[in-house]
Design an enzyme around this catalytic site. Sequence first.
Site, mmCIF file in Angstrom:
data_model
loop_
_atom_site.group_PDB
_atom_site.id
_atom_site.type_symbol
_atom_site.label_atom_id
_atom_site.label_comp_id
_atom_site.label_asym_id
_atom_site.label_seq_id
_atom_site.Cartn_x
_atom_site.Cartn_y
_atom_site.Cartn_z
ATOM 1 N N LYS A 47 48.615 32.810 44.416
ATOM 2 C CA LYS A 47 47.596 33.766 43.984
ATOM 3 C C LYS A 47 46.220 33.121 43.908
ATOM 4 C CE LYS A 47 46.816 37.027 40.169
ATOM 5 N NZ LYS A 47 47.302 37.435 38.836
ATOM 6 N N GLY A 120 41.621 39.152 36.305
ATOM 7 C CA GLY A 120 40.630 38.326 35.632
ATOM 8 C C GLY A 120 40.075 37.254 36.531
ATOM 9 N N ARG A 148 39.180 41.943 27.989
ATOM 10 C CA ARG A 148 39.128 40.478 28.061
ATOM 11 C C ARG A 148 37.683 39.986 28.046
ATOM 12 N NH1 ARG A 148 43.116 38.761 32.856
ATOM 13 N NH2 ARG A 148 42.704 36.686 31.990
ATOM 14 N N SER A 193 39.321 25.424 31.805
ATOM 15 C CA SER A 193 39.382 26.709 32.496
ATOM 16 C C SER A 193 38.979 26.543 33.954
ATOM 17 C CB SER A 193 38.467 27.740 31.817
ATOM 18 O OG SER A 193 38.409 28.931 32.592
ATOM 19 N N ASP A 346 49.857 29.432 32.812
ATOM 20 C CA ASP A 346 50.455 30.739 33.103
ATOM 21 C C ASP A 346 51.973 30.724 32.984
ATOM 22 O OD1 ASP A 346 48.076 32.115 33.563
ATOM 23 O OD2 ASP A 346 48.018 31.519 35.664
ATOM 24 N N ARG A 422 53.203 38.821 33.524
ATOM 25 C CA ARG A 422 54.018 37.627 33.242
ATOM 26 C C ARG A 422 54.918 37.828 32.026
ATOM 27 N NH1 ARG A 422 52.458 34.469 37.198
ATOM 28 N NH2 ARG A 422 50.240 34.330 37.711
#
Length: 469
Positions: A47, A120, A148, A193, A346, A422
């Site tokens: 992804k 996102g 978010r 991040s 994740d 998820r």
Amino acid sequence: MDLSSDLGYLKHKANEEIHMLAHGAPIPMTARKSGPLIGEANVPGDKSISHRSLILGAMAIGKTEIHGLLEGQDVLDTAKAMRAFGATVTKQGDAHWTVQGVGVGGFCEPKDLVDFGNSGTGVRLIMGAMATHAITATFTGDASLRGRPMARITDPIALFGATAHGRSGGRLPMTIVGAKDPVPVKYSVPMPSAQVKSAVLLAGLNAPGETIIIEREATRDHTERMLKGFGANIKVEDTGEGRVITLKGYPELAPQTIVVPRDPSSAAFPICAALICEGSNVLVPNIGLNPTRAGLFTTLRDMGAKLTYENERIEGGEPVADLRARFSPNMRGIEVPPQRAASMIDEYPVLSVVASFAQGQTVMRGVKELRIKESDRIDSMAAGLRANGMSVKYGEDWWIVDGRGISDVPGGGLCATHLDHRIAMSLMILGMGSNKPVRIDDGGPIVTSFPIFEELMAQLGASVWRENS
């Protein structure tokens, strides 16, 4: 009905209505004890790499060929956005796409809102990419994405000269006015991040001089690797300050042919299912093993999982291998090193599932980032595990799962997924190993990242189904 149950009912109905507006009717799903899982699991393309292939292809001059693109909704929304900014993005065949780029600085102004659905990654990276263009764009998304925070992106792009106008709390819908005369930036990323780092790098492409980013903790480095592959002048050094990335602005990016490796985050689900389903032996070919993404696999092996790498190799600058997972009845709980969090952020939801089938406690620290994903993933998974008989303790940036061993996870719960793909898939994996079936209120969001999840798991031998089918 007492007041508390009235409020709970009203909250449930409100969430249900929001979901139906964003995704359509909920899709309840159930999974029950499965096994053995046998065969080859051809999971979709990575992804993260798929998003970046489309974006950098749009910023190159000429035609980029992409093979193995993940055709989940998140990535399709990024493709649609690149068209809105002027690139020609065309599906040529199964997972084969081309992007005719407009060059660095060549984005045009979108004629309408740019809707990113649930993505996102897509919205944050493209906010960065357009922030140094003298154009204006308005970004929105589904109910989950609109909740978010975006300040982590709008703060650094403001240093280039861009301005942002959104809802309170820095939330979508949001209009970004790109910088007319961008300036180079030196930015220390305040939290681990990859999205923030990548947004700043993409903004730096169309800024003069050198954009410098400092990471105290290394995060996934697909953007750096791909920028180098497209011809950008980028340098990465490990220093006393941390990981320092220096990008020279105004490169002429050259189109590439990209073969997207399979997504390790998607591979996590059939791999973890194989570890907890008796008699299983599953091979997942061509998985990306970028060291900034492979933390889950290292952690599973530390727990005693029968997980092996076969045919290790380098493809397109990324390390890949074939992963084989076998039933692992003697796994033990461990304390996951906090410094590993960025490489597997994740995967913590599905790791917590495996931890349930291990003996003893699994301790996960340094995971505050989980609270601002598609849902608050610590709260969501804690609630789901507790509904299925597990003991979970947690705080602001840590959680602990008390494992019950391979044959003693009760199951039997009905769980909320909170519009989070998820969470939905992780709870379905839980049901494949627990003693009673596990149900979720909505598996619809799974399509955003793993559209063939049900089909693939069923082909391996898992018992998972939609209740209304």
